[in-house]
Scaffold this motif. Structure first.
Motif, mmCIF file in Angstrom:
data_model
loop_
_atom_site.group_PDB
_atom_site.id
_atom_site.type_symbol
_atom_site.label_atom_id
_atom_site.label_comp_id
_atom_site.label_asym_id
_atom_site.label_seq_id
_atom_site.Cartn_x
_atom_site.Cartn_y
_atom_site.Cartn_z
ATOM 1 N N ALA A 166 -30.941 10.126 -1.828
ATOM 2 C CA ALA A 166 -30.828 9.600 -0.465
ATOM 3 C C ALA A 166 -29.668 8.607 -0.362
ATOM 4 O O ALA A 166 -28.942 8.587 0.641
ATOM 5 N N VAL A 167 -29.483 7.791 -1.397
ATOM 6 C CA VAL A 167 -28.377 6.830 -1.397
ATOM 7 C C VAL A 167 -27.040 7.560 -1.403
ATOM 8 O O VAL A 167 -26.112 7.199 -0.682
ATOM 9 N N LEU A 168 -26.939 8.619 -2.212
ATOM 10 C CA LEU A 168 -25.698 9.387 -2.275
ATOM 11 C C LEU A 168 -25.386 10.053 -0.940
ATOM 12 O O LEU A 168 -24.235 10.056 -0.489
ATOM 13 N N VAL A 169 -26.403 10.614 -0.303
ATOM 14 C CA VAL A 169 -26.181 11.276 0.989
ATOM 15 C C VAL A 169 -25.743 10.273 2.046
ATOM 16 O O VAL A 169 -24.843 10.542 2.853
ATOM 17 N N ALA A 170 -26.364 9.099 2.046
ATOM 18 C CA ALA A 170 -26.092 8.102 3.090
ATOM 19 C C ALA A 170 -24.879 7.228 2.786
ATOM 20 O O ALA A 170 -24.423 6.494 3.673
ATOM 21 N N SER A 171 -24.346 7.276 1.578
ATOM 22 C CA SER A 171 -23.259 6.376 1.192
ATOM 23 C C SER A 171 -22.061 6.417 2.135
ATOM 24 O O SER A 171 -21.586 5.369 2.598
ATOM 25 N N PRO A 172 -21.508 7.597 2.475
ATOM 26 C CA PRO A 172 -20.354 7.598 3.382
ATOM 27 C C PRO A 172 -20.689 7.076 4.769
ATOM 28 O O PRO A 172 -19.851 6.431 5.413
ATOM 29 N N LEU A 173 -21.919 7.334 5.234
ATOM 30 C CA LEU A 173 -22.317 6.835 6.548
ATOM 31 C C LEU A 173 -22.298 5.313 6.569
ATOM 32 O O LEU A 173 -21.752 4.686 7.490
ATOM 33 N N ILE A 174 -22.900 4.691 5.556
ATOM 34 C CA ILE A 174 -22.978 3.231 5.509
ATOM 35 C C ILE A 174 -21.589 2.621 5.292
ATOM 36 O O ILE A 174 -21.203 1.658 5.967
ATOM 37 N N ALA A 175 -20.825 3.196 4.339
ATOM 38 C CA ALA A 175 -19.488 2.657 4.062
ATOM 39 C C ALA A 175 -18.584 2.770 5.281
ATOM 40 O O ALA A 175 -17.866 1.820 5.642
ATOM 41 N N GLY A 176 -18.613 3.919 5.956
ATOM 42 C CA GLY A 176 -17.772 4.108 7.129
ATOM 43 C C GLY A 176 -18.209 3.267 8.307
ATOM 44 O O GLY A 176 -17.377 2.712 9.035
ATOM 45 N N ALA A 177 -19.521 3.167 8.523
ATOM 46 C CA ALA A 177 -20.023 2.378 9.647
ATOM 47 C C ALA A 177 -19.677 0.903 9.481
ATOM 48 O O ALA A 177 -19.259 0.239 10.442
ATOM 49 N N CYS A 178 -19.848 0.360 8.276
ATOM 50 C CA CYS A 178 -19.505 -1.047 8.040
ATOM 51 C C CYS A 178 -18.016 -1.296 8.274
ATOM 52 O O CYS A 178 -17.622 -2.312 8.847
ATOM 53 N N LEU A 179 -17.188 -0.349 7.836
ATOM 54 C CA LEU A 179 -15.751 -0.500 8.054
ATOM 55 C C LEU A 179 -15.419 -0.462 9.536
ATOM 56 O O LEU A 179 -14.617 -1.262 10.029
ATOM 57 N N GLY A 180 -16.052 0.444 10.267
ATOM 58 C CA GLY A 180 -15.789 0.526 11.694
ATOM 59 C C GLY A 180 -16.262 -0.680 12.474
ATOM 60 O O GLY A 180 -15.681 -1.021 13.511
ATOM 61 N N LEU A 181 -17.304 -1.341 11.972
ATOM 62 C CA LEU A 181 -17.843 -2.513 12.674
ATOM 63 C C LEU A 181 -17.025 -3.776 12.428
ATOM 64 O O LEU A 181 -17.180 -4.764 13.150
ATOM 65 N N LEU A 182 -16.173 -3.761 11.414
ATOM 66 C CA LEU A 182 -15.340 -4.934 11.154
ATOM 67 C C LEU A 182 -14.305 -5.105 12.259
ATOM 68 O O LEU A 182 -13.736 -4.124 12.753
ATOM 69 N N ALA A 183 -14.053 -6.353 12.638
ATOM 70 C CA ALA A 183 -12.993 -6.630 13.599
ATOM 71 C C ALA A 183 -11.659 -6.254 12.976
ATOM 72 O O ALA A 183 -11.434 -6.484 11.786
ATOM 73 N N ARG A 184 -10.775 -5.665 13.757
ATOM 74 C CA ARG A 184 -9.478 -5.288 13.225
ATOM 75 C C ARG A 184 -8.651 -6.530 12.944
ATOM 76 O O ARG A 184 -8.722 -7.529 13.664
ATOM 77 N N PRO A 185 -7.823 -6.513 11.889
ATOM 78 C CA PRO A 185 -6.959 -7.664 11.618
ATOM 79 C C PRO A 185 -5.869 -7.770 12.674
ATOM 80 O O PRO A 185 -5.610 -6.820 13.418
ATOM 81 N N ALA A 186 -5.221 -8.927 12.749
ATOM 82 C CA ALA A 186 -4.111 -9.095 13.683
ATOM 83 C C ALA A 186 -3.032 -8.064 13.375
ATOM 84 O O ALA A 186 -2.754 -7.789 12.208
ATOM 85 N N PRO A 187 -2.414 -7.453 14.402
ATOM 86 C CA PRO A 187 -1.380 -6.458 14.147
ATOM 87 C C PRO A 187 -0.301 -7.010 13.229
ATOM 88 O O PRO A 187 0.215 -8.100 13.437
ATOM 89 N N CYS A 188 0.028 -6.260 12.201
ATOM 90 C CA CYS A 188 1.020 -6.728 11.232
ATOM 91 C C CYS A 188 1.626 -5.518 10.551
ATOM 92 O O CYS A 188 0.913 -4.686 9.990
ATOM 93 N N ALA A 189 2.932 -5.401 10.628
ATOM 94 C CA ALA A 189 3.601 -4.287 9.962
ATOM 95 C C ALA A 189 3.652 -4.545 8.470
ATOM 96 O O ALA A 189 3.946 -5.656 8.038
ATOM 97 N N TRP A 190 3.344 -3.510 7.689
ATOM 98 C CA TRP A 190 3.521 -3.624 6.243
ATOM 99 C C TRP A 190 5.003 -3.407 5.970
ATOM 100 O O TRP A 190 5.539 -2.323 6.157
ATOM 101 N N LEU A 191 5.690 -4.457 5.593
ATOM 102 C CA LEU A 191 7.143 -4.421 5.463
ATOM 103 C C LEU A 191 7.515 -3.874 4.097
ATOM 104 O O LEU A 191 7.367 -4.548 3.088
ATOM 105 N N TYR A 192 8.015 -2.655 4.072
ATOM 106 C CA TYR A 192 8.237 -1.970 2.814
ATOM 107 C C TYR A 192 9.542 -2.382 2.167
ATOM 108 O O TYR A 192 10.570 -2.518 2.817
ATOM 109 N N GLU A 193 9.514 -2.575 0.873
ATOM 110 C CA GLU A 193 10.713 -2.752 0.082
ATOM 111 C C GLU A 193 11.205 -1.368 -0.352
ATOM 112 O O GLU A 193 10.454 -0.396 -0.331
ATOM 113 N N PRO A 194 12.469 -1.246 -0.774
ATOM 114 C CA PRO A 194 12.975 0.062 -1.181
ATOM 115 C C PRO A 194 12.117 0.731 -2.257
ATOM 116 O O PRO A 194 11.944 1.930 -2.254
ATOM 117 N N ARG A 195 11.603 -0.046 -3.196
ATOM 118 C CA ARG A 195 10.736 0.498 -4.228
ATOM 119 C C ARG A 195 9.378 -0.173 -4.118
ATOM 120 O O ARG A 195 9.175 -1.267 -4.623
#
Length: 479
Positions: A166-195
């Motif tokens: 039951a834990v294995l079946v429900a794992s993606p549901l719980i992990a995804g739901a918790c992530l979706g319920l988190l407030a989004r961080p302030a908009p911020c571009a990930w500034l890439y370096e050449p490497r």
């Protein structure tokens, strides 16, 4: 950034906690939901599992190829989290229910495998990206705390003889739901370096990956050699011992991060602790070859040590992504491939399908050779880490790797720029053209020009050269 509030920390611990069950409670996840050793031969399960691995790695490769677009979507929308939750729940549910479909069970299993693979790799990358926006200390505590909670749940279920299905079946549901319920961080571009990969702490990452592979291959070899007691009559004793060992080691790691914070010296201490546990486990196996129980305990402790090393890798990638500002999708896409897929899945399947396990089972020198090799790698790795940490402590203070952004923040911090205007100003200072800025931020060139004009108006300047000259007039703040 400010420290996470209690709600964010709780959701993060619970969400990441349910990323671990598919990885550690079931050697052949997700096929263990549909088959048992009594319903299908191991060869058939292994063949199915290679398909799962192929889909998993293909999905990770696609995410790596389009990582900037993926990062942009993850930073601005909660939808992917809920989509992953639903996809994983459907996939795992189909696999668990597949024995009910006598005529079309192969199709049901196939669809379930694909959905489970897509969901799990996407959740790993999405959670890695989200936790990388945390302060490194908060990220380390949340990740290690999540594994501590998972180990406690695993141990409790095992001792109570409760199946983890039951834990294995429900794992993606719980992990995804918790992530979706988190407030989004302030908009911020990930500034890439050449490497982008230059920011990774390879002196820490490489030894951890080596020990992950050592652990997986060694445990498979020991199992093939029938070292340790037979646990068939002891129910889930092997799982209980593994969970208990992981709980103890993870508690020590959490205490280290709480007392000393996330720093190079803490990483050296934690890595040395894990290597000590790893070597003590191998020593118990070697010295207990004539004692089934001692070898059994050593083997399970080896598994627990390897699990916590994977947790440490997750911590390092999240914290380094936060500090170095390379794409978290890159870091956790590689984690999904190199730490999850290859050692946990492909290595096991290849060793079984090629008959390598059968060969190892007849070689008496396997355990001593692995122990000696592990000791050499551990000695070299700890020596390099101590040397690296000593040099870093003695080195004079230097500008951070992302010094352009730091300088821009110093020069433009009092101008009330919007997050996007600041991103455009930083990239302009780096010498990017309007087209390159648009490609990096996934906006149109006209939008870039609008933000640029707003920055110029607030600075009362009229050109890129004036912007660069204005920013160059400010020194980088020393820390």
């Amino acid at each position: 950034m400010a420290s996470c509030d209690k709600r964010t920390s709780a959701l993060s611990i619970i969400g990441i906690m349910f990323l671990w069950p598919p990885l550690h409670t079931s050697g052949y996840f997700p096929l263990s939901l549909a088959f048992t050793s009594q319903t299908a031969p191991v060869a058939e399960i292994s063949a199915y599992h290679i398909v799962y691995t192929a889909v998993f790695m293909l999905a990770a490769a696609v995410l790596l190829l389009v990582r900037r677009r993926v990062q942009n979507v993850l930073d601005r929308s909660r939808t992917p989290a809920f989509v992953c939750a639903a996809t994983g729940l459907v996939g795992n549910g189909l696999l668990a229910a597949s024995p009910l479909f006598a005529d079309g069970s192969t199709i049901v299993v196939g669809v379930g495998i694909v959905l489970a693979a897509l969901s799990y790799v996407a959740l790993l990358v999405a959670w890695g990206s989200r936790i990388a926006s945390f302060d490194p200390q908060e990220a380390a505590l949340c990740i290690v705390g999540s594994y501590l909670a998972f180990s406690a749940l695993w141990l409790a279920c095992t001792l109570a003889n409760i199946e983890m299905t039951a834990v294995l079946v429900a794992s993606p549901l719980i992990a995804g739901a918790c992530l979706g319920l988190l407030a989004r961080p302030a908009p911020c571009a990930w500034l890439y370096e050449p490497r982008e990969l230059r920011g990774l702490p390879f002196v820490f990452v490489a030894p951890c990956i080596i020990f992950v592979y050592f652990g997986v291959v060694c445990v498979k070899a020991l199992t093939a050699m029938q070292i340790g007691i037979s646990v068939g009559a002891l129910s889930n004793l092997h799982l209980a011992v593994t969970a208990a060992v992981s709980l103890v080691i993870c508690s020590a790691v959490l205490a280290a991060f709480r007392l000393k914070g996330y720093a190079q010296s803490t990483l050296v201490l934690v890595f040395a602790l894990l290597v000590l546990c790893y070597m003590a486990s191998l020593l118990a196996v070697v010295l207990g070859l004539d004692s089934g129980y001692q070898s059994f305990l050593g083997k399970r402790a080896l598994v627990g040590s390897e699990h916590v090393i994977e947790v440490l890798l997750f911590v390092m990638l999240a914290c380094t992504a936060h500090e170095k500002r390379f794409s978290p999708v890159l870091a956790f896409g590689l984690y999904a491939m190199l730490v999850v897929a290859v050692p946990q899945f492909i290595a096991s399947d290849i060793m079984y399908q090629t008959g390598l396990l059968n060969v190892l089972s007849h070689l008496d020198l396997v355990v001593p050779l692995v122990a000696v090799a592990s000791f050499i790698v551990a000695a070299v790795a700890i020596g390099l880490l101590v040397r690296f940490s000593t040099r870093a402590a003695q080195a004079p203070a230097a500008p951070t790797a992302n010094w352009q952004e730091e300088l821009c923040r110093t020069a433009l911090g009092n101008l009330n720029l919007s997050p996007r205007e600041f991103d455009v100003a930083v990239l302009t200072y780096r010498g990017y053209s309007a087209k390159k800025i648009a490609d990096t931020l996934y906006v149109s060139e006209s939008t870039v020009k609008t933000h640029t004009s707003h920055v110029y108006r607030k600075l009362d300047i009229h050109s890129k050269q004036e912007l660069i000259a204005f920013i160059d007039g400010f020194p980088i703040k020393e820390k």
